[in-house]
Design a protein around this motif. Structure first.
Motif, PDB file in Angstrom:
ATOM      1  N   VAL A   7       0.845  -1.182   0.000  1.00  0.00           N
ATOM      2  CA  VAL A   7       0.000   0.000   0.000  1.00  0.00           C
ATOM      3  C   VAL A   7       0.882   1.233   0.000  1.00  0.00           C
ATOM      4  N   ASP A   9       0.919   5.668  -0.373  1.00  0.00           N
ATOM      5  CA  ASP A   9       0.150   6.908  -0.273  1.00  0.00           C
ATOM      6  C   ASP A   9       0.508   7.805  -1.441  1.00  0.00           C
ATOM      7  N   GLN A  14      -4.712   6.240  -0.675  1.00  0.00           N
ATOM      8  CA  GLN A  14      -3.880   5.047  -0.574  1.00  0.00           C
ATOM      9  C   GLN A  14      -4.272   4.045  -1.654  1.00  0.00           C
ATOM     10  N   VAL A  53      -8.568   2.460   1.297  1.00  0.00           N
ATOM     11  CA  VAL A  53      -7.500   1.950   0.443  1.00  0.00           C
ATOM     12  C   VAL A  53      -8.104   1.492  -0.883  1.00  0.00           C
TER      13      VAL A  53
END
Length: 513
Positions: A7, A9, A14, A53
């Motif tokens: 993951v 940013d 995200q 996310v």
């Protein structure tokens, strides 16, 4: 979180990527908002930041296009107007910023998508330790049909929407790629066919300056960019096909996109049949985003100061003849119609010069002569016009891709249009029952692919297509010697390999201004 996902940013939220061999891949990241509804026929808007996310396991929707085209749409791909997304392959971020390659797919400005298996970026990423980005953008009637002549006080249609999408994607890369380990100051833009034509056009678009730092144009139809008057005529015909009166032009925003695609498909068949050698939809010189015909801009010294690789394939038209496609004239009748249309459209052109060009192809009554003239008009001469001009101020390298496997030679396809693609990406066997190696040749093709990739990757990293493995040095192209790399079983560098053809066509015969 496990080692199989990652993951990151970025500016808009995200994004979860997935391990793919030694790389991570993020698919379907939106670089702009939806182009449906009020966004149809308008410039792309920045994407909305997302909450939580974003799972990037699947490619995003592809640009609406004909389901019956020569580029197969696989079952996992869904068309839709919310199609402005991109895909990223990157090594696991370790604090080092790597060169970025941004790919613009081809498809005559009406077909194709970034999720085609042949464009999978894993091999390039692993081989070159680079970040690879592939981009979806609007196509056909929704992306390259200029309806700006139909604009009213209440309904605005903007021009060159597909190009505006590509610029938006490059702006997203500038703003966001650092989070994925890419260097936004070290971007190579590359593309093939209409993707290559997009590259040569963007090289002359002021708004694109600074968004990429190197460029590779593979088989670009650099002269397939048309004026606003022609665009207005095509727009009127589009309304006729849809049976929409001009007073009701605003309804184009609410019609199902399938109707627009179907009408565009009719145009795609009509235009090159009526005027061989022309595309129904392509970039337009709108004097706004695209201020000049790209070839003229190159010749006036107005292209961006970036290193450039540019070239074409030896047997470009053979695939169009094999597919019975109207996109290129491949018989004497169509070629003569193309030249007559050129003479009619450009009365300032010297008819004696056109006669000299025809005379330079003694096999013209045969298909081989027609394809040779069509190849030179559509690809080889535009490549040389661009290279000659760009080399005056920026490092330029010219290639000709000559390699063909035994089956392609036996079927007389040879080094046809787009046959270099698996060599660039290192992805063979992506076409289902791929006939490429039915008569052998895999080992030789793998060696050629290795050389192509090493040169493309060295160019992306260093700005010079060096061969670090002992392959023949590739000197830059200069108007004096015109050194050209011929890519085949063995690479060779030849001075001005198309000299007779180049001299016959001249420097400015097409008359673009």
């Amino acid at each position: 979180m496990d080692a199989e996902t990652l993951v990151v940013d970025c500016k808009y939220g995200q994004a979860r990527g997935y391990r793919d061999g030694a790389t991570y891949v993020w698919k379907g990241i939106p670089y702009a908002g939806s182009t449906a509804g009020d966004g149809r026929f308008r410039s792309p808007e920045a994407p909305e930041p997302w909450n939580g996310v974003l799972d990037c396991a699947r490619y995003g929707p592809i640009a609406p296009q004909s389901p019956d085209g020569p580029i197969a749409i696989t079952p996992d791909m869904t068309p839709g107007e919310d199609c402005l997304s991109l895909n990223i392959w990157a090594p696991e971020p370790d604090g080092e910023l790597r060169p970025v390659l941004v790919w613009i797919h081809g498809g005559a400005y009406v077909l194709g998508y970034s999720g085609q298996k042949i464009y999978d970026g894993r091999h390039l990423c692993e081989t070159g330790d680079v970040v690879v980005v592939t981009v979806n953008y609007r196509l056909g009637a929704l992306g390259f049909l200029d309806l700006s002549s139909l604009s009213t006080a209440d309904c605005t249609f903007e021009s060159n929407l597909g190009l505006r999408d590509q610029i938006a994607a490059l702006e997203w890369v500038r703003d966001c790629i650092t989070a994925f380990g890419g260097d936004p100051t070290d971007v190579t833009l590359f593309g093939e066919s209409s993707g290559g034509g997009s590259v040569t056009t963007l090289l002359t678009v002021p708004r694109a300056e600074g968004l990429f730092h190197r460029a590779i144009a593979q088989s670009p139809p650099a002269t397939s960019v048309y004026g606003s008057e022609r665009a207005a005529t095509v727009a009127e015909r589009f309304l006729e096909i849809l049976d929409v009166p001009r007073v009701a032009v605003a309804t184009l925003r609410s019609l199902p996109y399938e109707q627009l695609v179907a009408a565009g498909e009719t145009l795609v068949g009509e235009i090159p049949t009526r005027v061989p050698g022309t595309l129904a939809m392509a970039p337009v010189v709108d004097r706004d985003l695209v201020p000049k015909y790209p070839v003229a801009a190159f010749q006036k010294g107005l292209s961006h100061r970036v290193p450039l690789i540019i070239g074409s394939n030896r047997d470009e038209p053979s695939i169009f003849r094999f597919m019975n496609s109207p996109l290129m004239p491949v018989d004497a009748t169509a070629v003569h119609a193309m030249l007559e249309a050129l003479a009619s459209d450009r009365p300032d052109l010297d008819p004696e010069r056109l006669a000299e060009i025809v005379a330079a192809y003694p096999d013209l009554p045969k298909a081989s002569g027609a394809m040779a003239l069509s190849r030179d008009a559509a690809f080889r001469m535009p490549v040389l016009w661009v290279a000659e001009a760009h080399a005056r101020h920026s490092p330029t390298w010219v290639y000709r891709f000559d390699h063909a496997t035994p089956i392609l030679k036996a079927t007389r396809l040879g080094a046809a249009h787009a046959t270099e693609l698996p060599y660039v990406f290192g992805n063979f066997g992506t076409l289902g029952r791929d006939p490429t190696f039915w008569l052998g040749g895999r080992k030789g093709a793998s060696e050629v692919a290795g050389r192509v990739q090493r040169r493309w990757l060295a160019f992306a990293r260093h700005g010079v297509p060096a061969a670090l493995d002992g392959s023949r040095h590739w000197p830059p192209y200069e108007p004096g010697d015109r050194l050209t790399l011929l890519i085949d079983g063995r690479d060779t560098v030849v001075a001005d390999p198309d000299r007779e053809m180049r001299q016959v066509w001249g420097d400015r015969v097409m008359g673009f201004t």
